[in-house]
Design a protein around this motif. Structure first.
Motif, PDB file in Angstrom:
ATOM      1  N   LEU A 107      32.309 -29.000 -10.662  1.00  0.00           N
ATOM      2  CA  LEU A 107      33.388 -29.681 -11.365  1.00  0.00           C
ATOM      3  C   LEU A 107      33.212 -29.661 -12.875  1.00  0.00           C
ATOM      4  CD1 LEU A 107      33.847 -32.708  -8.997  1.00  0.00           C
ATOM      5  CD2 LEU A 107      35.582 -31.036  -9.577  1.00  0.00           C
ATOM      6  N   LYS A 108      31.951 -29.468 -13.298  1.00  0.00           N
ATOM      7  CA  LYS A 108      31.677 -29.544 -14.729  1.00  0.00           C
ATOM      8  C   LYS A 108      32.435 -28.422 -15.451  1.00  0.00           C
ATOM      9  CE  LYS A 108      27.629 -30.199 -17.637  1.00  0.00           C
ATOM     10  NZ  LYS A 108      26.178 -30.116 -17.642  1.00  0.00           N
ATOM     11  N   ILE A 109      33.258 -28.806 -16.359  1.00  0.00           N
ATOM     12  CA  ILE A 109      34.138 -27.929 -17.151  1.00  0.00           C
ATOM     13  C   ILE A 109      35.214 -27.246 -16.308  1.00  0.00           C
ATOM     14  CG2 ILE A 109      34.287 -26.220 -19.032  1.00  0.00           C
ATOM     15  CD1 ILE A 109      31.285 -26.443 -19.378  1.00  0.00           C
ATOM     16  N   LEU A 110      34.840 -26.797 -15.113  1.00  0.00           N
ATOM     17  CA  LEU A 110      35.790 -26.045 -14.290  1.00  0.00           C
ATOM     18  C   LEU A 110      36.861 -26.955 -13.671  1.00  0.00           C
ATOM     19  CD1 LEU A 110      35.742 -23.010 -13.782  1.00  0.00           C
ATOM     20  CD2 LEU A 110      34.500 -23.416 -11.670  1.00  0.00           C
ATOM     21  N   ASP A 111      36.516 -28.228 -13.446  1.00  0.00           N
ATOM     22  CA  ASP A 111      37.461 -29.185 -12.842  1.00  0.00           C
ATOM     23  C   ASP A 111      37.956 -28.730 -11.476  1.00  0.00           C
ATOM     24  OD1 ASP A 111      37.423 -30.913 -15.012  1.00  0.00           O
ATOM     25  OD2 ASP A 111      39.038 -29.835 -16.024  1.00  0.00           O
ATOM     26  N   TRP A 112      37.146 -28.007 -10.777  1.00  0.00           N
ATOM     27  CA  TRP A 112      37.576 -27.462  -9.482  1.00  0.00           C
ATOM     28  C   TRP A 112      36.408 -27.536  -8.521  1.00  0.00           C
ATOM     29  CZ3 TRP A 112      35.827 -23.133  -6.685  1.00  0.00           C
ATOM     30  CH2 TRP A 112      36.639 -22.752  -5.610  1.00  0.00           C
ATOM     31  N   GLN A 113      36.684 -27.879  -7.288  1.00  0.00           N
ATOM     32  CA  GLN A 113      35.631 -28.021  -6.293  1.00  0.00           C
ATOM     33  C   GLN A 113      35.960 -27.144  -5.079  1.00  0.00           C
ATOM     34  OE1 GLN A 113      32.808 -30.062  -6.541  1.00  0.00           O
ATOM     35  NE2 GLN A 113      32.205 -29.070  -4.657  1.00  0.00           N
ATOM     36  N   PRO A 114      35.051 -26.272  -4.659  1.00  0.00           N
ATOM     37  CA  PRO A 114      35.352 -25.462  -3.469  1.00  0.00           C
ATOM     38  C   PRO A 114      35.370 -26.292  -2.193  1.00  0.00           C
ATOM     39  CG  PRO A 114      33.239 -24.821  -4.467  1.00  0.00           C
ATOM     40  CD  PRO A 114      33.747 -25.984  -5.245  1.00  0.00           C
ATOM     41  N   SER A 115      36.105 -25.798  -1.207  1.00  0.00           N
ATOM     42  CA  SER A 115      36.113 -26.441   0.118  1.00  0.00           C
ATOM     43  C   SER A 115      34.803 -26.068   0.826  1.00  0.00           C
ATOM     44  CB  SER A 115      37.300 -25.913   0.928  1.00  0.00           C
ATOM     45  OG  SER A 115      37.071 -24.548   1.224  1.00  0.00           O
ATOM     46  N   PRO A 116      34.442 -26.743   1.932  1.00  0.00           N
ATOM     47  CA  PRO A 116      33.241 -26.357   2.680  1.00  0.00           C
ATOM     48  C   PRO A 116      33.282 -24.891   3.103  1.00  0.00           C
ATOM     49  CG  PRO A 116      34.026 -28.493   3.408  1.00  0.00           C
ATOM     50  CD  PRO A 116      35.065 -27.970   2.451  1.00  0.00           C
ATOM     51  N   GLN A 117      34.460 -24.395   3.484  1.00  0.00           N
ATOM     52  CA  GLN A 117      34.552 -22.981   3.893  1.00  0.00           C
ATOM     53  C   GLN A 117      34.273 -22.045   2.709  1.00  0.00           C
ATOM     54  OE1 GLN A 117      38.389 -21.526   5.165  1.00  0.00           O
ATOM     55  NE2 GLN A 117      37.557 -19.496   5.480  1.00  0.00           N
ATOM     56  N   GLN A 118      34.800 -22.401   1.554  1.00  0.00           N
ATOM     57  CA  GLN A 118      34.561 -21.560   0.369  1.00  0.00           C
ATOM     58  C   GLN A 118      33.082 -21.606  -0.034  1.00  0.00           C
ATOM     59  OE1 GLN A 118      37.630 -23.514  -1.887  1.00  0.00           O
ATOM     60  NE2 GLN A 118      38.943 -21.705  -1.873  1.00  0.00           N
ATOM     61  N   LEU A 119      32.456 -22.784   0.095  1.00  0.00           N
ATOM     62  CA  LEU A 119      31.015 -22.883  -0.212  1.00  0.00           C
ATOM     63  C   LEU A 119      30.220 -21.951   0.700  1.00  0.00           C
ATOM     64  CD1 LEU A 119      30.525 -26.722  -0.816  1.00  0.00           C
ATOM     65  CD2 LEU A 119      30.234 -24.882  -2.493  1.00  0.00           C
ATOM     66  N   TRP A 156      30.277 -19.091 -11.090  1.00  0.00           N
ATOM     67  CA  TRP A 156      30.951 -20.004 -12.028  1.00  0.00           C
ATOM     68  C   TRP A 156      31.692 -19.210 -13.104  1.00  0.00           C
ATOM     69  CZ3 TRP A 156      31.607 -21.620 -16.928  1.00  0.00           C
ATOM     70  CH2 TRP A 156      32.100 -22.914 -17.116  1.00  0.00           C
ATOM     71  N   ASP A 157      31.031 -18.231 -13.691  1.00  0.00           N
ATOM     72  CA  ASP A 157      31.651 -17.431 -14.767  1.00  0.00           C
ATOM     73  C   ASP A 157      32.895 -16.704 -14.255  1.00  0.00           C
ATOM     74  OD1 ASP A 157      31.819 -16.168 -17.353  1.00  0.00           O
ATOM     75  OD2 ASP A 157      30.915 -14.382 -16.477  1.00  0.00           O
ATOM     76  N   SER A 158      32.803 -16.123 -13.053  1.00  0.00           N
ATOM     77  CA  SER A 158      33.965 -15.409 -12.493  1.00  0.00           C
ATOM     78  C   SER A 158      35.172 -16.345 -12.404  1.00  0.00           C
ATOM     79  CB  SER A 158      33.656 -14.888 -11.081  1.00  0.00           C
ATOM     80  OG  SER A 158      32.672 -13.873 -11.125  1.00  0.00           O
ATOM     81  N   LEU A 159      34.915 -17.571 -11.943  1.00  0.00           N
ATOM     82  CA  LEU A 159      36.028 -18.502 -11.729  1.00  0.00           C
ATOM     83  C   LEU A 159      36.515 -19.125 -13.023  1.00  0.00           C
ATOM     84  CD1 LEU A 159      35.068 -20.176  -8.358  1.00  0.00           C
ATOM     85  CD2 LEU A 159      36.429 -18.138  -8.810  1.00  0.00           C
ATOM     86  N   ALA A 160      35.625 -19.251 -14.016  1.00  0.00           N
ATOM     87  CA  ALA A 160      36.044 -19.843 -15.290  1.00  0.00           C
ATOM     88  C   ALA A 160      37.189 -19.031 -15.908  1.00  0.00           C
ATOM     89  CB  ALA A 160      34.864 -19.917 -16.251  1.00  0.00           C
ATOM     90  N   GLY A 161      37.184 -17.708 -15.692  1.00  0.00           N
ATOM     91  CA  GLY A 161      38.253 -16.864 -16.252  1.00  0.00           C
ATOM     92  C   GLY A 161      39.624 -17.147 -15.652  1.00  0.00           C
ATOM     93  N   PHE A 185      33.776 -21.386 -23.488  1.00  0.00           N
ATOM     94  CA  PHE A 185      33.048 -22.358 -22.658  1.00  0.00           C
ATOM     95  C   PHE A 185      31.563 -22.136 -22.837  1.00  0.00           C
ATOM     96  CE2 PHE A 185      36.750 -22.195 -19.518  1.00  0.00           C
ATOM     97  CZ  PHE A 185      37.210 -23.459 -19.857  1.00  0.00           C
ATOM     98  N   LYS A 186      30.815 -23.192 -22.570  1.00  0.00           N
ATOM     99  CA  LYS A 186      29.368 -23.035 -22.448  1.00  0.00           C
ATOM    100  C   LYS A 186      29.041 -23.043 -20.964  1.00  0.00           C
ATOM    101  CE  LYS A 186      27.444 -24.639 -26.798  1.00  0.00           C
ATOM    102  NZ  LYS A 186      27.296 -23.297 -27.302  1.00  0.00           N
TER     103      LYS A 186
END
Ligand SMILES: C[S@@+](CC[C@H](N)C(=O)[O-])C[C@H]1O[C@@H](n2cnc3c(N)ncnc32)[C@H](O)[C@@H]1O
Length: 252
Positions: free
Chosen positions: A16-28, A62-67, A216-217
């Protein structure tokens, strides 16, 4: 799955940090399986040097999704609304980044992974199958050839491109593949005003514009990342992309 049980566990906090998004259990689970597959593939293919679990999580996932954060969290200030079944191309996908994490996170998107290396693409095909990613297609070709192929030219809503070369080269690969008003995301580390100036000059020839730059950092190492959003404002001249090798040899 046998491979996963031998694979180190990815850190689960801080999505959630910076991305504000949380994967579902299936995505994890899919991210964990992707990590296991990449570690295994790395034994035969030179896919990535980033193999430690915290690094893999941060620098690949994380980097892939930040884009694609503007669309993950639906707070986009960008001048484009992507269709639900958005057509995406990851140019120079290599070990599948950023395309595979994006395909996991945005399962309604149709993601094509493009790379010139046949062995890597054959591997990515098996990974997509193992992860049950029906929304992933693999294309083995050069970006310069695909950009001149009517089946692909001006067919994509979104192009992603990370670690493939200078920004103006990436723009020459990406812009011809985009639909009018489509967006290319250039994933960069450091970014300077000089580089932005050179990119703007190239975009003038390609019919595009930088519509946003986000900085982003990385959440663990603090490394700096820039995500550049280019929009195709006009049709790209048929002379681009130039023939194979020329964009790198003589960048715009
Ligand atoms: C350094 S790797 C980056 C891989 C991945 N995007 C990442 O960030 O981990 C660059 C990849 O781009 C591919 N590549 C370079 N130029 C290309 C071109 N003109 N057309 C297609 N693929 C290209 C290479 O084969 C290589 O796999």
């Amino acid at each position: 799955m046998e491979i996963s049980s031998r694979c180190p566990k990815l850190p689960q906090q801080d999505w959630l940090k910076i991305l504000d998004w949380q994967p579902s259990p299936q995505q994890l689970e899919q991210f964990q399986n992707l990590y296991a597959q990449i570690l295994q593939g790395n034994q035969q293919l030179n896919l990535t040097r980033i193999t430690e679990a915290p690094d893999f999580w941060e620098k690949h996932l994380w980097d892939s999704l930040a884009g694609v954060r503007p669309w993950l969290v639906e707070e986009s200030s960008l001048p484009v609304v992507l269709p639900d079944d958005c057509r995406v191309i990851d140019i120079g996908s290599g070990g599948g980044f950023p395309g595979l994490p994006v395909a996991i996170a945005c399962s309604a998107w149709q993601v094509s992974l493009l790379d010139a290396t046949r062995k890597k693409m054959a591997f990515l095909e098996t990974v997509a199958q193992a992860l049950g990613l029906a929304n992933v297609k693999v294309i083995c070709d050069r970006a310069e050839s695909l950009g001149q192929d009517p089946a692909h030219r001006q067919q994509y809503d979104l192009a992603l491109i990370r670690a493939v070369g200078p920004a103006s080269v990436c723009a020459e690969y990406a812009l011809p593949l985009l639909k009018l008003r489509g967006i290319a995301v250039l994933y960069r580390g450091q970014w300077s005003e000089d580089e932005a100036g050179a990119l703007r000059a190239a975009l003038e020839q390609l019919g595009g514009e930088i519509v946003e730059t986000r900085r982003f950092k990385l959440p663990v190492s603090g490394g700096e990342r820039h995500y550049l959003y280019l929009q195709k404002q006009q049709e790209t001249s048929q002379k681009f992309p130039r023939r194979v090798g020329l964009p790198v040899k003589r960048p715009l």
